[in-house]
Design a protein around this motif. Structure first.
Motif, PDB file in Angstrom:
ATOM      1  N   UNK A 181       0.834  -1.211   0.000  1.00  0.00           N
ATOM      2  CA  UNK A 181       0.000   0.000   0.000  1.00  0.00           C
ATOM      3  C   UNK A 181       0.864   1.254   0.000  1.00  0.00           C
ATOM      4  N   UNK A 182       1.901   1.267   0.831  1.00  0.00           N
ATOM      5  CA  UNK A 182       2.789   2.446   0.896  1.00  0.00           C
ATOM      6  C   UNK A 182       3.466   2.697  -0.447  1.00  0.00           C
ATOM      7  N   UNK A 183       3.977   1.630  -1.062  1.00  0.00           N
ATOM      8  CA  UNK A 183       4.677   1.791  -2.348  1.00  0.00           C
ATOM      9  C   UNK A 183       3.729   2.330  -3.416  1.00  0.00           C
ATOM     10  N   UNK A 184       2.508   1.837  -3.439  1.00  0.00           N
ATOM     11  CA  UNK A 184       1.539   2.322  -4.432  1.00  0.00           C
ATOM     12  C   UNK A 184       1.134   3.758  -4.152  1.00  0.00           C
ATOM     13  N   UNK A 185       1.006   4.111  -2.874  1.00  0.00           N
ATOM     14  CA  UNK A 185       0.624   5.482  -2.515  1.00  0.00           C
ATOM     15  C   UNK A 185       1.708   6.496  -2.866  1.00  0.00           C
ATOM     16  N   UNK A 186       2.959   6.045  -2.959  1.00  0.00           N
ATOM     17  CA  UNK A 186       4.070   6.945  -3.266  1.00  0.00           C
ATOM     18  C   UNK A 186       4.306   7.109  -4.763  1.00  0.00           C
ATOM     19  N   UNK A 187       3.566   6.367  -5.585  1.00  0.00           N
ATOM     20  CA  UNK A 187       3.759   6.456  -7.031  1.00  0.00           C
ATOM     21  C   UNK A 187       3.343   7.816  -7.564  1.00  0.00           C
ATOM     22  N   UNK A 188       4.090   8.309  -8.525  1.00  0.00           N
ATOM     23  CA  UNK A 188       3.724   9.533  -9.245  1.00  0.00           C
ATOM     24  C   UNK A 188       3.173   9.125 -10.601  1.00  0.00           C
ATOM     25  N   UNK A 189       1.977   9.574 -10.902  1.00  0.00           N
ATOM     26  CA  UNK A 189       1.325   9.199 -12.154  1.00  0.00           C
ATOM     27  C   UNK A 189       2.020   9.817 -13.354  1.00  0.00           C
TER      28      UNK A 189
END
Length: 200
Positions: A116-124
């Motif tokens: 969840x943390x890794x996905x939340x830190x993604x920049x689109x």
């Protein structure tokens, strides 16, 4: 790179994900966290030593998905044991579970949180997708979480062996299990390519 993990120079892995894929993985990881439940420290935050000395459950979970994630340690793979052997296996499994399940739950919880943390830190990116880049440690956590997600979905689909998996490919599109089957198979592909990036 679309749809599969590739190794990064110096270790770790990367995969391109679109917004829908990001949303699906995140949603499944959140559901896994809810299923596993809060840790002992969350129940009693005022006593940090309580978790160290707390015994875990001694009975197997009633939920079949949790039982798949936290199976009995002792069972007879050859068939049905006699009454005495069955009682011994239950006693050994109960004792093993009491001392290990809290740690196992904590590890699975931490892996799901890492996803969840890794996905939340993604920049689109401009196209709505993103490239997820994981360190070697994050890659191992993702591998554990992907495995747990597949076990959970496989349990709901009643997948017990390779033959059951083969049957999933032949489900008609109108079958209500089809979206879950697609997620199960897709996560399997992700897991397989992530394993290959971690191999020496």
């Amino acid at each position: 790179m679309p749809g599969q993990f590739e190794p990064l120079p110096g270790g770790g892995a990367a995969v391109a994900l679109d917004d829908v894929e990001i949303s699906i993985i995140r949603s499944l990881a959140v559901q896994l966290l809810e299923l596993i439940g809060p840790g002992p420290a969350e129940d009693a935050p005022d006593d940090p030593l309580a978790e160290l000395f707390a015994d875990g459950p001694s009975e197997p979970p009633a939920d079949p998905v949790l039982l798949r994630l936290f199976p009995d340690a002792y069972s007879d793979p050859e068939g049905t044991p006699g009454p005495k052997e069955a009682e011994e296996q239950r006693a050994y499994s109960s004792e093993f579970r009491r001392y290990t399940e809290n740690d196992l739950r904590a590890g699975k919880r931490e892996n799901a949180l890492a996803v969840i943390r890794a996905l939340d830190e993604l920049s689109a990116a401009d196209d709505g997708g993103a490239v997820l880049k994981l360190s070697p440690e994050q890659s191992r956590q993702w591998l554990g979480a992907l495995n747990d997600l597949r076990l959970a979905i496989g349990s709901r689909l009643d997948v017990k062996d390779e033959e059951d998996t083969d049957l999933l490919y032949r489900l008609p599109d109108e079958d209500p299990r089809k979206p879950m089957v697609m997620a199960y198979l897709w996560l399997g592909g992700l897991q397989e390519t992530l394993v290959s990036t971690l191999m020496p």
